[in-house]
Design an enzyme around this catalytic site. Structure first.
Site, short mmCIF file in Angstrom:
data_model
loop_
_atom_site.label_atom_id
_atom_site.label_comp_id
_atom_site.label_asym_id
_atom_site.label_seq_id
_atom_site.Cartn_x
_atom_site.Cartn_y
_atom_site.Cartn_z
N CYS C 77 0.84 -1.19 0.00
CA CYS C 77 0.00 0.00 0.00
C CYS C 77 0.88 1.24 0.00
O CYS C 77 0.58 2.24 -0.67
CB CYS C 77 -0.88 0.05 1.25
N VAL C 78 1.94 1.16 0.78
CA VAL C 78 2.81 2.32 0.92
C VAL C 78 3.49 2.63 -0.41
O VAL C 78 3.53 3.77 -0.85
CB VAL C 78 3.84 2.08 2.04
#
Lengths: 419, 554, 175
Positions: C77-78
């Protein structure tokens, strides 16, 4: 003496009465050649004695059941020991009903050993009364398990009659291809039964001798983040280890026939629950069963089926065919009610869904489908006689797999019914 | 069964194509049956199945396919085998979170790989398994329809006087001489049969006695029940017909029940274990659950239900102590005890700031794990919370990160300001758990600051744990009544067909000679006993076994 | 009589085709694991943004929408966040929105993340995993591409590369 101790005694009494009942049925069938009386009268007389003894056994079994219910506080159908002994009792009840309709003494010659084997098999499992886990605390435990087992009991009688039919009709003197094939399969069926007897015999022999061996097994698992975790469990054996657990060290081992270390290691890909111990037990059963089978062959000097076949002379094969079918036809609705409909109702109350494709549920469905096919084949496609008898025999294998195999081999929500 | 064109019987009756036994007199029309002397094939009374036609169209061919019992049995067997294969490995739906494309191969090797590739990892929801069930359903409809209507007609208009061959080729047969006048003899037998609850019809020197015809409809009632059951199962898949959700509710909290207007509160969750005294020797010392119970309250939401910025207006509608076999039930919605989580999870700590040099302590202050306050004033010092990690770890770049959102290893980064400290403040890292503090060497991270200050929970009183969570399965199933009705009808039909048998006795007298034939769809043994008993009643003693038409050895 | 029978036959086959077709179709198109699939409408939600304002799925009707489920604990996600931000800026003039739904983490973690990556698209906070459950998520990140008509064009499970993202968003804007 507490109620539960009394109950255990009644269980043992029932077991021995069943054994004697079987013995007397044997006398009824075997002795007619040597008896001074006419064969019919001999069979009738000893058949009646055997029936009476078996009935006493059934009463003792009922005593066991109800005293254990009273002593344990819940219906004794909640673990493998209790369920198997209930199944044996239900088979006796089914036998009494079918026998009341047809009055064929020799049906007992096949039903009683089945009951004896199942009672003995039940005793392999731990016998303590275990308090109920929340999932089992429901009156459906009584309803579902008892009806399902009653249906299965009729299938068992159908199996006994089917096997009887085959032993009556398969001619062991013929040499053509079809007869040979049938002979081989009948013999194989008997061999499997002997292996099961050998399994129970081995367990009790080594238990009686107090045999023990234990191992420390290291299991390495890699979790999601790639970290290796290793856990060490102790694995206890009650039979001498032919196969030791994969990646394990001996902790203690009793010597057996001079063997004081395991012969092989279980392959790594067998990693079910207690896979190594099960493999070891199966190996022992097959070895001992084969020895037992070999001895019987030596004593009888012919195939076992060929030895039993002459005993069946004079039995009307159409009647046995009919008995086998009737037992199944009586059992089928009971089975559907208990193992499918009541099961769905309970599953709906306890697990919120009436059907979840849990292995045990699927196997109950498979059993049901199997007997559905049996009934259609018999009623609409005219499969009578040996075809029908074979289906009854195989059907019982399916039933036993549903009851025992699923718990031993597969996993699922019914796991509490296991060892 | 060979095709035969001439469907007109010797008795003059015109039968439809495919008729095996003449509808009127019962004489075998099928050439094969006619030339044999084995007992007649009495299935469906020898009528033509509806679909049998001399010149089938494509629709007829498909119809005939599904109308065949042989095909039906094959479908059953295929379904059975498919169901077996589906139990070999655990099915996908039994897992909550995993990747099936790698799981099966990883765990079971090449067998697992093919198991997954062939779609067996999701057998029971696969299109082909559903397809099999659809085919079984079709077969149920067509097989039944094809047989029940003609059978109904045949049984509704039965001839009393049948062809002699029809009688002598039944499975239960008696022939003998009738003593005395024929009519009186027949009357006596009829009286016997009536006592056995037969309906007796007579016609100059012929008799037909019949009972339990309803049992013939048993299988069809059973099939109708199964069809209703299958349709009800299909109904469940329609949108809005069923809800299957899970909610986890911490003790004391109220959460929204998804897809409904209800909210549910967990007032108290209880787990009880059996005491050692209640356990047998081999189980002593193990934790064996006795009770899982959620004291739940169900609320109806009247306004502001799905706006998280407002508080919903709730009114209590019902409350129930949910245990495993006793769900909460309200207006079709049921809440089942499904699981719980009682692993201790840190909720808040109350640490104090210790000035190591002076020995003074400041605080305590409350530090929540979730959504903590950002600024804390402690005597002359202030703490500003800058960063938090719930499950502290270092990533591949050596940067601090969190492994999950569960407070397994919480860590907080504060900026400490106050006398003797940098004006901008100095960062201070705090691990509330002692084990983490050591594992991640808090003092090393904080460097010099660690020599001056310490954040510390003075005693266990300062530690708060999150309440136990219960997890409830929320279900709504509008199709359930239909499912039970289908199962009930099916069971009822099965009972009708299994425990009663349709029995018929035909009799004809030809110049003082009696020919009796009896037929039952099940249990010939009982049929023979009943005929023997009726004959005994009029003074003819026969062994039931001797009535068995012995030519049936096949 | 004869035509009557044919009528019954045809009616039964029609029934079988419709019901059976529905049953088989349902099993074919019901995407495994409960994730809403292509062509379906995603479950609606009402969530708060960082300022406490309520956002609903319905608010985005008529716009091309990317719903991205993310958490600070999920490395994938990052890594995709800067690319999402880039796409958002690139298509800022079009009827296009990106909504990041955080996986029930706390305010501080989210606001720090927004600051650190300079996220300008809408960030919403899930609470108690409700929306995540409604969407049937099993792994993170998971991204839904929703067409202006409110149906799902595509679902991407796992971290997207730049190209994955660009291709899909271009296609989404064309629809």
């Amino acid at each position: 003496m507490s109620l539960l101790d009394f109950s255990s005694d009644a269980f043992i009494v029932a077991f021995f009465l069943y054994c004697f009942g079987f013995l007397f049925y044997g006398v009824a069938a075997l002795g007619k050649k040597w008896s001074k009386r006419s064969p019919e009268e001999h069979t009738k007389r000893w058949g009646r004695i055997a029936y009476f003894v078996a009935l006493l056994g059934f009463i003792a079994h009922l005593t066991f059941f109800f005293t254990r219910w009273a002593g344990g506080g819940h219906i004794p159908t909640s673990n493998m020991y209790e369920f198997m002994s209930f199944l044996a009792m239900a088979i006796m009840a089914a036998f009494i009903i079918v026998d009341a309709i047809y009055r064929k003494p020799l049906l007992g010659l096949f039903t009683l050993p089945l009951v004896v084997i199942i009672v003995a098999y039940a005793a392999v499992f731990p016998q303590e009364v275990q308090p109920l886990i929340p999932a089992l605390q429901s009156y459906w435990l009584k309803i579902h398990v008892t009806t399902a087992a009653s249906g299965e009991a009729f299938f068992a009688v159908g199996f006994a009659a089917g096997l009887m039919y085959l032993l009556r009709t398969v001619d062991f003197t013929k040499k053509d291809e079809k007869s040979r094939r049938e002979q081989r399969w009948v013999e194989f069926t008997l061999y499997v039964i002997i292996v099961i007897i050998a399994f129970i015999g081995s367990v009790f022999a080594f238990r009686g001798a107090g045999y023990e061996a234990s191992f420390k097994q290291e299991t390495v698992t890699i979790d999601d983040s790639g970290v290796e975790n290793s856990t060490v469990n102790t694995v206890e054996y009650s039979l001498p280890p032919i196969f030791k657990p994969y990646n394990s060290q001996v902790v203690t081992i009793d010597s057996f026939l001079g063997i004081d270390k395991p012969l092989f290691e279980t392959p790594h890909w067998m990693h079910g629950v207690d896979a190594a111990r099960k493999l070891n037990t199966i190996t022992w059963s097959i070895i001992n069963g084969s020895i037992l089978y070999g001895l019987l062959r030596l004593v009888l000097r012919r195939r076992i089926g060929a030895a039993i076949h002459p005993l069946m002379d004079g039995i009307d094969e159409d009647d046995i065919d009919e008995i086998s079918y009737r037992a199944i036809a009586i059992g089928y609705p009971i089975f559907m009610l208990g193992a499918l409909i009541f099961a769905m109702i309970w599953a709906y109350i306890a697990w919120s869904r009436f059907w979840g494709w849990d292995p045990k549920e699927v196997w109950a469905l498979i059993t049901w489908l199997y007997y559905t096919a049996y009934l259609h084949l018999r009623l609409s496609r005219g499969w009578h006689g040996s075809k029908s008898a074979w289906l009854a025999v195989i059907g019982f294998v399916v039933v036993m797999f549903t009851l025992i195999g699923v718990n031993l081999v597969l996993v699922g929500l019914h796991s509490y019914a296991g060892v | 069964m060979s095709a035969f064109e001439n469907t007109k019987c010797t008795c003059g009756h015109q039968n439809p194509t495919g008729t095996v036994l003449c509808e009127s007199c019962g004489y075998p029309l099928d050439p094969e049956e006619e030339s044999s002397d084995a007992p007649l094939e009495m299935r469906y009374d020898g009528i033509a199945r509806r679909s049998q036609k001399s010149n089938p169209s494509p629709i007829d061919r498909v119809w005939n396919f599904f109308s065949s019992v042989k095909v039906a049995v094959r479908l059953i067997v295929i379904t059975l085998i498919a169901a077996m294969i589906g139990t070999i490995f655990t099915q996908e739906n039994a897992f909550i979170s995993f990747d099936p494309s790698t799981y099966y191969e990883g765990k079971y090797g090449w067998i697992g790989k093919w198991y997954y590739k062939l779609g067996f990892s999701n057998t029971y929801e696969s299109w082909w398994f559903i397809g099999l069930l659809v085919m079984i359903g079709t077969s149920l409809v067509i097989c039944s329809l094809d047989r029940v209507l003609p059978l109904y007609r045949a049984l509704n208009k039965q001839q009393i006087r049948k062809h002699e061959q029809f009688l002598t080729r039944q499975r239960t047969v008696y022939t003998g001489a009738a003593e005395g006048p024929e009519a009186a003899w027949t009357e006596r037998l009829a009286a016997q049969l009536k006592r056995k609850r037969y309906k007796v019809h007579m016609e100059n020197g012929a008799l037909l006695a019949e009972k339990n015809r309803f049992s013939r409809w048993g299988p069809y009632v059973n099939h109708i029940g199964l069809i209703i059951f299958l349709l009800a199962v299909l109904l469940r898949t329609l949108p809005g017909w069923s809800i299957d959700n899970y909610v986890t509710v911490p003790e004391g909290q109220t959460v929204k029940v998804p897809e409904t207007k209800y909210y549910i509160k967990n007032e108290k969750f209880t787990i009880d274990y059996y005491a050692d005294a209640e356990l047998p020797t081999e189980l002593k010392g193990t934790a064996r659950a006795k009770l899982y119970e959620t004291q739940a309250v169900l609320y109806d939401c009247s306004a502001d239900c799905d706006d998280p910025s407002k508080t919903p207006k709730l009114t209590e509608v019902t409350r129930h102590d949910i245990i495993v076999n006793d769900p909460l039930s309200y207006d079709g919605i049921k809440a089942y005890q499904f699981g719980f989580d009682d692993t201790p999870k840190l909720k808040a700590v109350n640490p104090v700031l210790i000035d190591k040099q002076t020995g003074k302590t400041y605080g305590p202050f409350k530090l929540d794990m979730r959504n903590p306050q950002l600024d804390y004033a402690l005597g002359p010092y202030t703490l500003e919370l800058r960063q938090s990690y719930m499950d502290f770890a270092l990533n591949s770049d050596g940067q601090p990160t969190t492994k999950s959102r569960e407070p397994n290893a919480p860590a907080f980064v504060f900026v400490l300001k106050g006398p003797g400290l940098d004006e901008k403040g100095e960062p201070y890292m705090y691990f509330p758990k002692q084990t983490d503090k050591e594992r991640f060497s808090q003092d090393v991270i904080n460097g010099k600051l660690a020599e001056r200050f310490d954040l510390k929970v003075p005693s266990m009183d300062g530690v708060e744990f999150a309440p136990v969570e219960t997890s409830l399965n929320i279900r709504y199933d509008r199709a359930m009544p239909y499912i039970w009705v289908g199962a009930g009808i099916s069971m009822f039909g099965l009972l009708l067909g299994s425990y009663w048998q349709h029995r018929r006795i035909w009799l004809r007298l030809d110049n003082g000679r009696v020919t009796l034939g009896a037929h039952t769809n099940k249990n010939n043994y009982g049929m023979r006993a009943e005929v023997a008993s009726a004959l005994r009643g009029i003074g003819i003693v026969v062994e039931p076994k001797s009535l068995d038409n012995g030519r049936n050895k096949s | 009589m004869k035509s009557n029978r044919r009528l019954i036959q045809v009616l039964i086959f029609l029934g079988v085709l419709i019901l059976g077709g529905y049953a088989i179709g349902h099993s074919l198109f019901a995407s495994g694991g409960g994730l809403p699939g292509k062509g379906q409408t995603p479950p609606s939600f009402a969530l708060l943004d960082m300022d406490g304002k309520t956002h609903r799925l319905e608010d985005y009707k008529g716009k091309a929408l990317v719903i991205n489920f993310w958490g600070t604990f999920c490395p994938g996600c990052v890594t995709e966040t800067p690319d999402l931000e880039e796409q958002y800026k690139k298509h800022g003039d079009k009827p296009f929105e990106i909504v990041g739904i955080n996986l029930s983490e706390d305010n501080l973690a989210i606001s720090n993340f927004i600051k650190q990556y300079g996220v300008s698209y809408t960030m919403l906070q899930d609470n108690n995993r409700q929306v995540e459950r409604a969407y049937g998520l099993k792994s993170y990140p998971t991204t839904f591409f929703v067409k202006p008509d409110g149906t799902i064009m595509d679902v991407f499970i796992g971290a997207m590369g730049k190209q994955d993202m660009d291709e899909r968003i271009t296609k989404l804007l064309a629809s």
